[in-house]
Design a protein around this motif. Sequence first.
Motif, PDB file in Angstrom:
ATOM      1  N   ALA A 586       1.017  -0.894  -0.358  1.00  0.00           N
ATOM      2  CA  ALA A 586      -0.176  -0.047   0.187  1.00  0.00           C
ATOM      3  C   ALA A 586       1.312   1.446   0.131  1.00  0.00           C
ATOM      4  O   ALA A 586       0.234   2.812  -0.476  1.00  0.00           O
ATOM      5  CB  ALA A 586      -0.705   0.050   0.995  1.00  0.00           C
ATOM      6  N   ALA A 589       2.507   1.546  -3.562  1.00  0.00           N
ATOM      7  CA  ALA A 589       1.612   2.186  -4.220  1.00  0.00           C
ATOM      8  C   ALA A 589       0.712   3.451  -4.111  1.00  0.00           C
ATOM      9  O   ALA A 589       0.988   4.181  -4.946  1.00  0.00           O
ATOM     10  CB  ALA A 589       0.234   1.087  -4.313  1.00  0.00           C
ATOM     11  N   TYR A 590       0.704   3.763  -3.094  1.00  0.00           N
ATOM     12  CA  TYR A 590       1.231   5.660  -2.818  1.00  0.00           C
ATOM     13  C   TYR A 590       1.921   6.167  -2.908  1.00  0.00           C
ATOM     14  O   TYR A 590       1.190   6.991  -3.754  1.00  0.00           O
ATOM     15  CB  TYR A 590       0.601   5.953  -1.308  1.00  0.00           C
ATOM     16  N   TYR A 737      -5.327   0.869  -1.270  1.00  0.00           N
ATOM     17  CA  TYR A 737      -4.747   0.712  -2.090  1.00  0.00           C
ATOM     18  C   TYR A 737      -3.982  -1.171  -0.876  1.00  0.00           C
ATOM     19  O   TYR A 737      -3.818  -1.305  -1.211  1.00  0.00           O
ATOM     20  CB  TYR A 737      -3.388   1.095  -1.585  1.00  0.00           C
ATOM     21  N   VAL A 753      -3.236  -2.775  -4.587  1.00  0.00           N
ATOM     22  CA  VAL A 753      -3.125  -3.850  -5.028  1.00  0.00           C
ATOM     23  C   VAL A 753      -2.953  -5.201  -5.644  1.00  0.00           C
ATOM     24  O   VAL A 753      -1.867  -5.743  -6.057  1.00  0.00           O
ATOM     25  CB  VAL A 753      -1.658  -3.348  -3.580  1.00  0.00           C
TER      26      VAL A 753
END
Length: 964
Positions: A586, A589-590, A737, A753
């Motif tokens: 997460a 992805a952020y 995410y 994700v």
Amino acid sequence: MTAPRIPLSRLERGTPFARRHIGPGREALDKMLAQVGYGSLDELTAAAVPDAIKSTAAVALPEARGEAEVLDELRALAGRNQVLTSMIGLGYHGTFTPPVILRNVMENPAWYTAYTPYQPEISQGRLEALLNFQTVVADLTGLPTAGASLLDEATAAAEAMALSRRVGKVKDGVFLIDADCLPQTIAVIETRAEPAGTEIVVADLSGGIPDEIAERGVFGVLLQYPGASGRITDPRAVVERAHELGAVVTVAADLLALTLLTSPGDLGADIAVGSTQRFGVPMGFGGPHAGYMAVRESYARNLPGRLVGVSVDADGAPAYRLALQTREQHIRREKATSNICTAQVLLAVMAGMYAVYHGPDGLADIARRTHRYAALLAEGLRAGGVEVVHGAFFDTVTARVPGRAAEVVAAAREAGINLRLTDAGHVGIACDETTGREELAAVWAAFGVPAGAASVDELDAAVPDALPEELLRTDEYLGHPVFHEHRSETAMLRYLRRLADKDYALDRGMIPLGSCTMKLNATTEMEPVTWPGFGALHPFAPAGQAEGYLTLIRELEEQLAAVTGYDKVSLQPNAGSQGELAGLLAVRAYHRARGEEKRTVCLIPSSAHGTNAASAVMAGMRVVVVKTAENGEVDTEDLRAKIEKHGDELAVLMVTYPSTHGVFEEHIGEICAAVHDAGGQVYVDGANLNALVGLAEPGRFGGDVSHLNLHKTFCIPHGGGGPGVGPVAVRSHLAPYLPNHPLQPAAGPETGVGPVSAAPWGSAGILPISWAYVRLMGAEGLRQATQVAVLSANYVAKRLEPHFPVLYTGPGGLVAHECIIDLRPLTKATGVSVDDVAKRLIDYGFHAPTMSFPVAGTLMIEPTESEDLAELDRFCDAMIRIRAEIEQVASGEWTAEDNPLRNAPHTAAVLAGEWEHPYSRETAVFPPGVGAAEKYWPPVRRVNSAYGDRNLVCSCPPLEEYDS
């Protein structure tokens, strides 16, 4: 004299459950507080917990309810689940758990409250049960070395991908997956592959490996056997071609099918993976279930997870132990290819015992019956004019009904059966152990087959099997006597009891493991798990049939968010390690969504749990180690230097709070602020959350993301080393995410994700435990539990401090929920090691504390809030007496080579044998405080670890080896 009137409102609330969960009563608490030097629990925690992180308001939770009320609520939730006959398949099948196994393993605290068998001398029962499991897997897959279980089939396949790259000849190239693999398996592998930079290619391999893919290089191949569609094809040509390309071949196989079909090993596979769910383990809306992995002999020392092996004890007698220290993330850390530090032991034990109960002939009969129903089902469809796609299959039939698939599935649902809607023109139907004639008739009717067009008996007389002749199994399996000796329930019951009696679990006494939190797993919390309303639901059943589950899941997510101060929680990760991975994915992805792909550095204190570093690497990050100061806290100067050095590359800091050393660090707020100022995120490892609940919220004092261990803080039992649940909790900016799932849109955000577990909500079947715990305790009960955990640790520390140095303390000389005592000076002076003390505790009737973590030569002690004062004192008294025994070694009364510590543990056989030691038999087995009536007798003496690693035996050895 008239009894005082008590208001009805007070009587209606009943006895608060917290009084039963928390061990010490009021008088005991007063005594403990006096020992520690504080007047109340509030006064103690006010001194122990830094002001900067304290919660300013009570946690917003519903008022606590009594046990009967909570059970009624859970019955109502279970009743809202519509349990239809599941013929969906896709790796989850109806099964019949033999009642003797249900009652005496799954529902038995002797099995479910045990800890991971790191102390093998007091774990011989569950180690033998796991060896049975490994033998079942090894025999059926035809590969010699099987592990003691993995988390589920999909993550086992992902582990196989990583293993293929590590051990294979081809270091680049693609990982090739047959299109007929389970969809959730493909999705989990894709989640794991992307941050590692591994390219996944999914292709139809029924005609072989396409030349254009072969030219790109292939390091690994995954095949499903039988396929998700039910199809059985001979994979030998694909396996041979893959090996020519230098690829490692993994076969995901159905163990029940392997009782009839040629094993993956005989087909040339290098690795086999799968699930043992259909060996007597309820579907539970997705888990927990024991995944498996078996490998060729040359890969044995690279096998992820845990491996049980056969060694010898001090007398040369056979003894079981965990072999090879295969938890590689603790050895290789950031160089690890796996973050797996756990297993699914309780479920592996059930699956292994299912094989013991039925034996090879019984398993084959179940497989033949399952297949026979599938063959008859297919022929009945053909008789009714329905096209059956595949001619060779085991239990799953795919029917082609152009444009009618949804109509057929809906008709079957009306008849009480769930089928798989593959696409607009295809329907999948899976038979299993529970399938009967009624199901066949209902399915035929749903397809529009005219009544009377197909008769089960007529078809049975005329229809051949649909198993390909060239793939029929010819070799024998499960030849060890254990799979032949327990045909009667009496024999099976006594076998289970005999193994349980060898073990030490919470039903015997305290397990004071630091970092592991062995607290009460209340019967009220455990009971609903085996109700059909929770246990019999398929994870891919329509959401409308799971209203009770989805309500429970939503409420538990909200409760955990409230407790932690975060905004959103995902319950999908089915272990703490998977929660770590999900949280770091997460964060990754952020940063990428913000165009900051260069943020890849993960700062991790040197004292961190090994999974932190392994998870970071698996999430595509580069680990930079931060020093630990002498007081056990993060070295803030080194941290700031590392932040300054890596600046724009900083992705996240992973920090455990309270620290791995059992201390509330005062500078946590400053640490979080420094990371945030540099643009990074803060991951607060939730391993020690049970020292914070109700007192402080990581999502409010600086954390952006945490994983939680429901098997620690929220009372899901350890089960001998699993199951576990490791939810991930995040602040709102990371919520988009979180994990999601291709087969269940409600399981996570579209922008997620991908899945980290095979099932949408992971091990959903055990979530009622934590839901019930929170409901029973309420905000005040949870807070008091934390306070008593902190008090108990400080009480133990104060009692032991005159005898053993307490290594780390925080403000006011206080510890958090655990303490570390330092044995290194004593070892240096006397030769008595931390192992000697741990084994001597067995003679006193205790499981040892955590050994040599996070500091070698120390013991980390965590008593938890569930132990009463008498048990705490019994433990402290034992430790103090052991200290006196060490003094007898120091004084020369006993030599360093021959004393009750070095020779511990002492068995009954030792007591009855020749005696030439300088201490008495009574000192050996009945030290002060240990009476003959309650004595726990270890079944083996100290186990020789090195011997077991040199002579690796990981399945049931022939009886002649025991004789020799």
